[in-house]
Design a protein around this motif. Structure first.
Motif, PDB file in Angstrom:
ATOM      1  N   ARG A 135      92.153  57.924   4.631  1.00 28.57           N
ATOM      2  CA  ARG A 135      92.782  56.798   4.562  1.00 28.57           C
ATOM      3  C   ARG A 135      93.940  56.770   5.796  1.00 28.57           C
ATOM      4  O   ARG A 135      94.356  55.877   6.258  1.00 28.57           O
ATOM      5  N   ASP A 138      92.361  56.259   9.027  1.00 24.94           N
ATOM      6  CA  ASP A 138      92.199  55.048   9.341  1.00 24.94           C
ATOM      7  C   ASP A 138      93.396  54.442  10.092  1.00 24.94           C
ATOM      8  O   ASP A 138      93.359  53.324  11.166  1.00 24.94           O
ATOM      9  N   ARG A 211      91.466  48.007   5.404  1.00 25.99           N
ATOM     10  CA  ARG A 211      92.403  49.226   5.283  1.00 25.99           C
ATOM     11  C   ARG A 211      92.210  49.553   3.791  1.00 25.99           C
ATOM     12  O   ARG A 211      92.697  50.745   3.315  1.00 25.99           O
ATOM     13  N   LYS A 216      86.484  52.959   7.061  1.00 30.60           N
ATOM     14  CA  LYS A 216      85.931  51.824   7.830  1.00 30.60           C
ATOM     15  C   LYS A 216      86.509  51.613   9.269  1.00 30.60           C
ATOM     16  O   LYS A 216      86.042  51.360  10.280  1.00 30.60           O
ATOM     17  N   LEU A 217      88.129  51.621   9.258  1.00 26.75           N
ATOM     18  CA  LEU A 217      88.824  51.408  10.396  1.00 26.75           C
ATOM     19  C   LEU A 217      88.299  52.792  11.519  1.00 26.75           C
ATOM     20  O   LEU A 217      88.287  52.670  12.685  1.00 26.75           O
ATOM     21  N   VAL A 218      88.195  53.887  10.731  1.00 27.81           N
ATOM     22  CA  VAL A 218      87.953  55.036  11.592  1.00 27.81           C
ATOM     23  C   VAL A 218      86.533  54.842  12.234  1.00 27.81           C
ATOM     24  O   VAL A 218      86.224  55.055  13.476  1.00 27.81           O
TER      25      VAL A 218
END
Length: 289
Positions: A135, A138, A211, A216-218
């Motif tokens: 996280r 991210d 987030r 997912k963001l990575v």
């Protein structure tokens, strides 16, 4: 000047020297600051500023005090990882003079190595502080496009890493690229890896629940950067040290190093919902589902 001469001049490709650019941003005689160094500094500082903006949103994975430590760890990761990866994959002959590895002012950094260095730094800091490293990653990933944008612009100002020969109207003749017009591939990468990738991550963070799905963001960052870099490499001149090899005529080293990023990005995005969790704010008592 006659009409024919004006027409001829209009069709001539732009020469890099005519732009009046210099690799040196500030020269005081006793102190010289290059745009390349300034690009790294600006990317880190603006990325830190943006990270603080992200952390004030509900359910942040770390507090301000963690971000202050993160900037130190990340900077070390960028420098050590970026430099080591460059000399390993792009310039292994430098080991003949080991002290040259430390001469960062001569240039030579690999983004892939810097990314690995930052990842290691995040993992170490997260384990030390008891945080969810994925996280945290991210949030950090959303800040990286600033550094990519400034870094590619610095490459352009330095007149380095130019593209292949072309006859497009915006072609540029670079001093070190021979007297032939080339793609300004540095600007292509600045636009895609810096601006477009930032917009993608901005939308995913602020307009979706990405987030709250660790990784997912990575994944979006890895996939986006990987696809953009792999594509632009077709317009970018291969590294001269690989001339005559498979890495010069068929596929570039940058493309090979990008393939694991694309695969990893697809995996993280596809499995992100499985990691969705109830997120506890690092500071405060509010829970964000």
């Amino acid at each position: 000047m006659t009409i024919q001469a004006l027409a001829l001049a209009a069709n001539m490709p732009l020469r890099f020297e005519d732009l009046g650019l210099s690799p040196i941003a500030l020269d005081l005689g006793f102190f010289t600051l290059k745009w390349y160094s300034l690009a790294y500094l600006s990317g880190i500082l603006i990325g830190y500023w943006y990270l603080l903006k992200l952390l004030v949103q509900p359910g942040a994975p770390m507090a301000r005090r963690h971000a202050d430590d993160m900037i130190f760890y990340a900077t070390l990761g960028i420098i050590l990882g970026g430099r080591l990866a460059y000399v390993i994959f792009y310039d292994p002959e430098i080991w003949a003079n080991p002290l040259d590895v430390l001469k960062l002012w001569n240039g030579g950094m690999s983004f892939h190595g810097g990314m690995i260095g930052v990842t290691v730094a995040i993992i170490l800091m997260a384990r030390k502080e008891g945080l969810n490293w994925l996280r945290v990653h991210d949030y950090v990933a959303c800040c990286v496009p600033f550094g990519l944008l400034f870094g590619r612009l610095a490459n352009f100002v330095n007149g380095e890493l130019w593209g292949k020969t072309t006859d497009v109207p915006w072609a540029i003749i670079f001093p070190t690229g021979g007297d032939i017009p080339r793609h300004p591939s540095q600007l292509y990468e600045a636009a895609l890896e810096g601006v477009v990738l930032f917009i993608i991550l901005w939308f995913a963070f602020w307009k979706t629940k990405a987030r709250y799905e660790p990784g997912k963001l990575v994944g979006l960052f890895l996939l986006g950067y990987g696809v953009f870099r792999f594509g632009v490499e077709y317009l970018r001149e291969a590294d001269a040290q690989f001339e005559g090899s498979f890495l010069y005529t068929h596929i570039h080293m940058g493309q090979i190093l990008t393939l694991p990023m694309i695969v990893g990005g697809v995996y993280l995005i596809a499995t992100a919902k499985q990691r969705r969790m109830r997120v506890e704010a690092t500071a405060g008592t509010a829970s964000i589902a």
